[in-house]
Scaffold this motif. Structure first.
Motif, PDB file in Angstrom:
ATOM      1  N   GLY A 199      -1.773   1.149   7.929  1.00  0.00           N
ATOM      2  CA  GLY A 199      -1.865   0.349   9.156  1.00  0.00           C
ATOM      3  C   GLY A 199      -3.247  -0.228   9.373  1.00  0.00           C
ATOM      4  N   ILE A 200      -4.262   0.496   8.965  1.00  0.00           N
ATOM      5  CA  ILE A 200      -5.626  -0.020   9.071  1.00  0.00           C
ATOM      6  C   ILE A 200      -5.947  -0.917   7.880  1.00  0.00           C
ATOM      7  CG2 ILE A 200      -8.066   0.647   8.971  1.00  0.00           C
ATOM      8  CD1 ILE A 200      -7.438   2.918  10.868  1.00  0.00           C
ATOM      9  N   ALA A 201      -5.535  -0.464   6.714  1.00  0.00           N
ATOM     10  CA  ALA A 201      -5.875  -1.229   5.514  1.00  0.00           C
ATOM     11  C   ALA A 201      -5.247  -2.619   5.531  1.00  0.00           C
ATOM     12  CB  ALA A 201      -5.447  -0.471   4.263  1.00  0.00           C
ATOM     13  N   ILE A 222       0.832  -1.206   0.000  1.00  0.00           N
ATOM     14  CA  ILE A 222       0.000   0.000   0.000  1.00  0.00           C
ATOM     15  C   ILE A 222       0.869   1.259   0.000  1.00  0.00           C
ATOM     16  CG2 ILE A 222      -1.729   1.296   1.310  1.00  0.00           C
ATOM     17  CD1 ILE A 222      -2.793  -1.409   2.289  1.00  0.00           C
ATOM     18  N   ARG A 251      -4.716  -4.537   8.024  1.00  0.00           N
ATOM     19  CA  ARG A 251      -5.554  -5.377   8.884  1.00  0.00           C
ATOM     20  C   ARG A 251      -6.868  -5.729   8.201  1.00  0.00           C
ATOM     21  NH1 ARG A 251      -3.643  -7.413  13.920  1.00  0.00           N
ATOM     22  NH2 ARG A 251      -1.795  -6.208  14.315  1.00  0.00           N
ATOM     23  N   ALA A 252      -7.450  -4.718   7.565  1.00  0.00           N
ATOM     24  CA  ALA A 252      -8.745  -4.946   6.905  1.00  0.00           C
ATOM     25  C   ALA A 252      -8.598  -5.991   5.805  1.00  0.00           C
ATOM     26  CB  ALA A 252      -9.282  -3.638   6.348  1.00  0.00           C
ATOM     27  N   PHE A 280      -6.181  -8.253   5.417  1.00  0.00           N
ATOM     28  CA  PHE A 280      -5.908  -9.574   5.993  1.00  0.00           C
ATOM     29  C   PHE A 280      -7.180 -10.178   6.578  1.00  0.00           C
ATOM     30  CE2 PHE A 280      -5.275 -12.238   9.675  1.00  0.00           C
ATOM     31  CZ  PHE A 280      -4.602 -13.294   9.085  1.00  0.00           C
ATOM     32  N   GLY A 281      -7.920  -9.365   7.320  1.00  0.00           N
ATOM     33  CA  GLY A 281      -9.143  -9.860   7.943  1.00  0.00           C
ATOM     34  C   GLY A 281     -10.127 -10.384   6.915  1.00  0.00           C
ATOM     35  N   ALA A 282     -10.248  -9.669   5.827  1.00  0.00           N
ATOM     36  CA  ALA A 282     -11.169 -10.091   4.768  1.00  0.00           C
ATOM     37  C   ALA A 282     -10.735 -11.438   4.191  1.00  0.00           C
ATOM     38  CB  ALA A 282     -11.226  -9.031   3.676  1.00  0.00           C
ATOM     39  N   ALA A 335      -5.148   9.086   1.593  1.00  0.00           N
ATOM     40  CA  ALA A 335      -5.965   9.240   2.809  1.00  0.00           C
ATOM     41  C   ALA A 335      -6.160   7.909   3.531  1.00  0.00           C
ATOM     42  CB  ALA A 335      -7.325   9.840   2.445  1.00  0.00           C
ATOM     43  N   ILE A 336      -5.841   6.827   2.836  1.00  0.00           N
ATOM     44  CA  ILE A 336      -5.998   5.501   3.459  1.00  0.00           C
ATOM     45  C   ILE A 336      -4.800   5.212   4.362  1.00  0.00           C
ATOM     46  CG2 ILE A 336      -6.076   3.022   3.003  1.00  0.00           C
ATOM     47  CD1 ILE A 336      -8.571   4.192   2.006  1.00  0.00           C
ATOM     48  N   SER A 337      -5.089   4.793   5.568  1.00  0.00           N
ATOM     49  CA  SER A 337      -4.003   4.433   6.475  1.00  0.00           C
ATOM     50  C   SER A 337      -3.542   3.006   6.206  1.00  0.00           C
ATOM     51  CB  SER A 337      -4.495   4.542   7.916  1.00  0.00           C
ATOM     52  OG  SER A 337      -3.771   3.648   8.726  1.00  0.00           O
TER      53      SER A 337
END
Lengths: 200, 200
Positions: free
Chosen positions: A150-152, A134, A154-155, A157-159, A146-148
Motif C-alpha cells: 500500500g505504501i510502495a 508487489i 504510492r511511492a 507512482f509518485g516517483a 516487510a514492504i507494505s
DNA sequence: GATTTTTATGAATCGATATTCATTTTTGGT
DNA sequence: ACCAAAAATGAATATCGATTCATAAAAATC
C-alpha cells in the motif's frame, strides 16, 4: 450527420490541448470551442459544465491506459519485468501524449472542496496495478515481505509522476525515457545501497 | 503601529488557509482579507497581485523548511540516516502544517504558461538536498554508483510528495508518519527484492 | 419535398471578483 | 493638541467568461 461520439471526442481532444497549455482555470470554454471547431453552446450538449469536461476526460483516458497496460502485463510472469513494463509504459505516455500527461497530473492536484469529495476510483484502479505486482512478487518469495504494498504503490507512482513533471516542465530532458525507466526500476528493485560484497 | 512584517505575515498565513481550503483559483481576495482581518485593498499594499501572494508564500515558506532541514542534517554523517531525517522531516510538515503542505503541493502543479516560465529555484534547492546526500553516499562507497543522483532525487521527492497527497486527501490515514518514513526509506535503501540468502 | 426531430449556433445574460483610489484612520514627531 | 506622513479602508469600477436559449441548420421520416 457526424457520429455523436466523434463530436464528443473532438471536444475532449481539444480540451486536452487547451487545459495542458493554459491550465484548467485559465482555459476558456471558447478556447476549447475554437480548438474543436464547434460553437461554445455545442459543448454544453455533450458536457454539463466545465468541470465535467475535466472529469470525463480523465476517466475516459485513464480507462484506456489501464486496459493497455493490463494487456501488456498479462503476457509476463516475472514481477521485476512487470514493474519495468509498467514504468516504461507510464513514461512513454509522455512521448506519445504529452498534453494528456500534463492534464492527468494536473487533475490529481486540483486542491479544492470539489476534488476532495470526488473519489477517483479510476486512479485507484491504476495504482492498484502496482500493488498487485508487489503482492505477486512477495507471494513468489522474490520481494521483501516487510514492504507494505500500500505504501510502495504510492511511492512508485509518485516517483514516476515526478519524473513526468520534470519532462513536462523542462525543455531539455537530460535523460531518455528508457534510461529513466531503467534507473527508477533499478532504484526500486535493488535500492540505493551497494549489494553486499560477493563472498569470494 | 503594527510592524509591517506582522501584517505581511498575517496575510500570508491567511492565504495559506484559504488556498488550502479552496484552491488558488477559487480563493477570493476577499476571503483572504476576511481571514486576515484586513481590508481587501490592504492586501495590495503588500503584494502586487493574487499570483504574487502564492509565489511569495512559496518562497518564504520553503526557504524556512530548507534552513530547518539543513540544520538537522549537519549533525549527521551517515547518508542512510540523513535520508531518514529528510524523509521524516518532509512528512512531519503534514502533521504540523497541513494547510501549508497542501498549498506547496498545489503550487508545483499549476500547469499554465505562467508557471512554465517561473524557474522555481527554491524548489530546486530543496530537492538538491537529496542529491547531495546520494552523492555523499556514493563517495563513501555505501551507495551504488550506478544510480543517477539526478533521477533518484526526483524519485525520492516524488514518492514523499505522493505520500503527502494521500494524507491530505484521505480522512483516515492508514499509516503513521513514522511508519511511512521508515517504509519509504527502507524501500529506497534496500529495494523491493529480497536480500540474497545469507551464505551459511 | 414537406414535415418533424435532432443537432448546432453564437449573441446576450448574469454573476463574479481582481484591482483601484478617493477617503479615513493611525502614527510619530513637535 | 496639532500636523504631516504613512497605512488602511471598502465601495465602485471594469472586465471577464460560463452558461443559456431563441433561432437556424441538418438529418430523418414520411
Amino acid at each position: 450527420m457526424m457520429r455523436v461520439s466523434d463530436k464528443h471526442s473532438k471536444i475532449t481532444q481539444a480540451a486536452v490541448k487547451v487545459f495542458a497549455k493554459k491550465g484548467f482555470f485559465n482555459a476558456r470554454i471558447s478556447d476549447i470551442a475554437k480548438e474543436a471547431k464547434v460553437a461554445d453552446g455545442t459543448i454544453y450538449l455533450y458536457f454539463n459544465n466545465k468541470y465535467d469536461i475535466l472529469i470525463s476526460l480523465f476517466e475516459d483516458e485513464i480507462g484506456k491506459i489501464i486496459l493497455q497496460v493490463k494487456l501488456l502485463l498479462e503476457k509476463e510472469d516475472d514481477p521485476c519485468q512487470k514493474l519495468h513494463i509498467f514504468a516504461k509504459h507510464h513514461l512513454l505516455l509522455l512521448e506519445e501524449k504529452k498534453d494528456l500527461a500534463e492534464v492527468l497530473q494536473m487533475e490529481l492536484r486540483q486542491s479544492n472542496e470539489f476534488m476532495k469529495e470526488y473519489r477517483n476510483t479510476k486512479f485507484i484502479e491504476y495504482i492498484d496495478i502496482i500493488s498487485a505486482i508487489i503482492h505477486q512478487g512477495q507471494d513468489m518469495g522474490i520481494f521483501n515481505k516487510a514492504i507494505s504494498p500500500g505504501i510502495a504503490k504510492r511511492a512508485i507512482f509518485g516517483a514516476l509522476d515526478e519524473m513526468s513533471r520534470l519532462w513536462v516542465l523542462a525543455d531539455d530532458p537530460h535523460y531518455t525515457i528508457e534510461e529513466t525507466a531503467d534507473q527508477v526500476c533499478n532504484l526500486f528493485l535493488n535500492g540505493l545501497k551497494n549489494p553486499p560484497a560477493p563472498t569470494t
